[in-house]
Design an enzyme around this catalytic site. Sequence first.
Site, PDB file in Angstrom:
ATOM      1  CB  SER A 262       2.492  11.946  -1.309  1.00  0.00           C
ATOM      2  OG  SER A 262       1.926  13.149  -0.962  1.00  0.00           O
TER       3      SER A 262
ATOM      4  CG  HIS B  47       3.001  14.361  -6.538  1.00  0.00           C
ATOM      5  ND1 HIS B  47       4.222  13.775  -6.328  1.00  0.00           N
ATOM      6  CD2 HIS B  47       2.619  14.870  -5.333  1.00  0.00           C
ATOM      7  CE1 HIS B  47       4.556  13.917  -5.057  1.00  0.00           C
ATOM      8  NE2 HIS B  47       3.598  14.572  -4.439  1.00  0.00           N
TER       9      HIS B  47
ATOM     10  CD  GLU C 199       6.553  12.469  -9.285  1.00  0.00           C
ATOM     11  OE1 GLU C 199       6.076  12.728  -8.168  1.00  0.00           O
ATOM     12  OE2 GLU C 199       7.478  11.651  -9.431  1.00  0.00           O
TER      13      GLU C 199
ATOM     14  CG  ASN D 144       7.346  11.656  -2.136  1.00  0.00           C
ATOM     15  OD1 ASN D 144       7.994  12.539  -1.574  1.00  0.00           O
ATOM     16  ND2 ASN D 144       6.058  11.773  -2.386  1.00  0.00           N
TER      17      ASN D 144
HETATM   18  N1  LIG Z   1       1.138  18.513   2.180  1.00  0.00           N
HETATM   19  C1  LIG Z   1       2.050  18.256   1.256  1.00  0.00           C
HETATM   20  O1  LIG Z   1       3.197  18.747   1.321  1.00  0.00           O
HETATM   21  C2  LIG Z   1       1.701  17.413   0.060  1.00  0.00           C
HETATM   22  C3  LIG Z   1       2.503  17.485  -1.091  1.00  0.00           C
HETATM   23  C4  LIG Z   1       2.136  16.747  -2.218  1.00  0.00           C
HETATM   24  C5  LIG Z   1       0.998  15.937  -2.187  1.00  0.00           C
HETATM   25  N2  LIG Z   1       0.243  15.871  -1.045  1.00  0.00           N
HETATM   26  C6  LIG Z   1      -0.959  15.031  -1.081  1.00  0.00           C
HETATM   27  O2  LIG Z   1      -2.085  15.885  -1.231  1.00  0.00           O
HETATM   28  C7  LIG Z   1      -3.224  15.316  -0.577  1.00  0.00           C
HETATM   29  C8  LIG Z   1      -3.786  16.316   0.425  1.00  0.00           C
HETATM   30  O3  LIG Z   1      -2.792  16.615   1.376  1.00  0.00           O
HETATM   31  P1  LIG Z   1      -2.886  17.918   2.303  1.00  0.00           P
HETATM   32  O4  LIG Z   1      -1.554  18.073   2.928  1.00  0.00           O
HETATM   33  O5  LIG Z   1      -3.506  19.034   1.545  1.00  0.00           O
HETATM   34  O6  LIG Z   1      -3.919  17.378   3.402  1.00  0.00           O
HETATM   35  P2  LIG Z   1      -4.776  18.235   4.445  1.00  0.00           P
HETATM   36  O7  LIG Z   1      -4.966  17.360   5.622  1.00  0.00           O
HETATM   37  O8  LIG Z   1      -4.209  19.598   4.622  1.00  0.00           O
HETATM   38  O9  LIG Z   1      -6.187  18.411   3.693  1.00  0.00           O
HETATM   39  C9  LIG Z   1      -7.023  17.332   3.376  1.00  0.00           C
HETATM   40  C10 LIG Z   1      -8.440  17.871   3.221  1.00  0.00           C
HETATM   41  O10 LIG Z   1      -9.271  16.811   2.717  1.00  0.00           O
HETATM   42  C11 LIG Z   1     -10.547  16.986   3.288  1.00  0.00           C
HETATM   43  N3  LIG Z   1     -11.330  15.767   3.141  1.00  0.00           N
HETATM   44  C12 LIG Z   1     -11.244  14.618   3.849  1.00  0.00           C
HETATM   45  N4  LIG Z   1     -12.169  13.742   3.388  1.00  0.00           N
HETATM   46  C13 LIG Z   1     -12.825  14.349   2.366  1.00  0.00           C
HETATM   47  C14 LIG Z   1     -13.885  13.953   1.502  1.00  0.00           C
HETATM   48  N5  LIG Z   1     -14.469  12.755   1.600  1.00  0.00           N
HETATM   49  N6  LIG Z   1     -14.321  14.829   0.572  1.00  0.00           N
HETATM   50  C15 LIG Z   1     -13.759  16.060   0.486  1.00  0.00           C
HETATM   51  N7  LIG Z   1     -12.754  16.487   1.276  1.00  0.00           N
HETATM   52  C16 LIG Z   1     -12.298  15.634   2.203  1.00  0.00           C
HETATM   53  C17 LIG Z   1     -10.255  17.377   4.739  1.00  0.00           C
HETATM   54  O11 LIG Z   1     -11.390  17.991   5.353  1.00  0.00           O
HETATM   55  C18 LIG Z   1      -9.082  18.335   4.550  1.00  0.00           C
HETATM   56  O12 LIG Z   1      -9.528  19.670   4.402  1.00  0.00           O
HETATM   57  C19 LIG Z   1      -2.740  14.007   0.039  1.00  0.00           C
HETATM   58  O13 LIG Z   1      -3.039  12.963  -0.845  1.00  0.00           O
HETATM   59  C20 LIG Z   1      -1.236  14.218   0.172  1.00  0.00           C
HETATM   60  O14 LIG Z   1      -0.528  13.012   0.136  1.00  0.00           O
HETATM   61  C21 LIG Z   1       0.556  16.590   0.072  1.00  0.00           C
END
Ligand SMILES: NC(=O)c1ccc[n+]([C@@H]2O[C@H](COP(=O)([O-])OP(=O)(O)OC[C@H]3O[C@@H](n4cnc5c(N)ncnc54)[C@H](O)[C@@H]3O)[C@@H](O)[C@H]2O)c1
Length: 321
Positions: A141, A162, A174, A212
């Site tokens: 993000s 994104h 994005e 963002n």
């Molecule tokens: N949640 C949102 O609304 C949103 C929206 C757009 C982008 N994002 C981005 O997406 C990404 C993920 O966010 P999320 O909300 O899904 O997070 P989340 O915490 O729900 O999931 C993250 C996952 O990554 C796993 N993980 C951690 N280290 C790891 C590794 N070394 N290898 C493999 N897996 C690993 C964790 O076990 C977890 O299951 C982030 O970069 C976030 O900024 C999130």
Amino acid sequence: MIDDSNFLQQEQTVNLIPHTSQLIPQIAVVGAGTMGNGIAHVFAQARFAVTLIDVNVQQLDKAIQTISKNLDRQVAKGSLTENDKATTLNNIIIETDLSLGVKDAVLVIEAATENTELKLRIFKQLDEAAPKSAILATNTSSISITKIAAATSRPAQVIGMHFMNPVPVMKLVEIINGYATTKEVTDTIVGFTRQLGKVSCVVNDYPGFIANRILMPMINEAIYSLYEGVAGVEAIDNIMKLGMAHPMGPLQLADFIGLDICLSIMNVLYQGFGNQKYAPCPLLVNIVAAGNLGVKSGEGFYAYSAGRKELVVSERFMKFL
Ligand SMILES: NC(=O)c1ccc[n+]([C@@H]2O[C@H](COP(=O)([O-])OP(=O)(O)OC[C@H]3O[C@@H](n4cnc5c(N)ncnc54)[C@H](O)[C@@H]3O)[C@@H](O)[C@H]2O)c1
């Protein structure tokens, strides 16, 4: 450079051959959390062979259950058949070993926890384990695509992809060009996005990208308005919902995104541009320090409890009303 001829051959055959064929592009998704399960879902539904990778095996099981439930919802709505659901689930395999999971991938999408050091480590590993021709995308993000790309020996093939939450529902992807991303790579990713039935907007790599950079200062301003006592939680959200036709007010949206995430993105904007206008509101800093992170912690600007549908303003903010 990517091997275009090979990729194009794979892209053209995607809808013509059964999903078990080796010719179908292999997509690897790293991280099976909120975003990773959605990204795996939409690629698998578009008939790609998906390997969903996570260090946490319980998270992988939970992701498959979530995808299955979300597909049920699509079946109930009539937008998918039971057969499509089964095919989609069949197109996904799960893996805990990153190197094994990406070894045949044409595209890897990283959606692991938002932490710079972690992402740099993952991209170093991906660079070693994924085919030399593979494109490495990140769903970050807020972290610089250029910085992530510099951790690899193939910065020209690193790009931001994104997705928006919830991925199966939201149309936009994005696409963020890093400093070194080539046009062929961007075009390839635009093509993948189209195959998912989504719409891409291509932007350059500056703090907050576009989504963002515009959304977070609006949320921060809504929090400032509450902090300064200009209006209460419900008034602020209703003004933006009913007056601007936003589907959700900015404070409710902040709770949904996670207040810690909002704070960390404001800090990226503040540090990245060095401009006071991006300084996070002291109330946002305080509420995160208190551990009230929004929906995921049960309380933010609103209070959440299992099974309750209506929005209830957190007691802490009643006095502003
Ligand atoms: N949640 C949102 O609304 C949103 C929206 C757009 C982008 N994002 C981005 O997406 C990404 C993920 O966010 P999320 O909300 O899904 O997070 P989340 O915490 O729900 O999931 C993250 C996952 O990554 C796993 N993980 C951690 N280290 C790891 C590794 N070394 N290898 C493999 N897996 C690993 C964790 O076990 C977890 O299951 C982030 O970069 C976030 O900024 C999130």
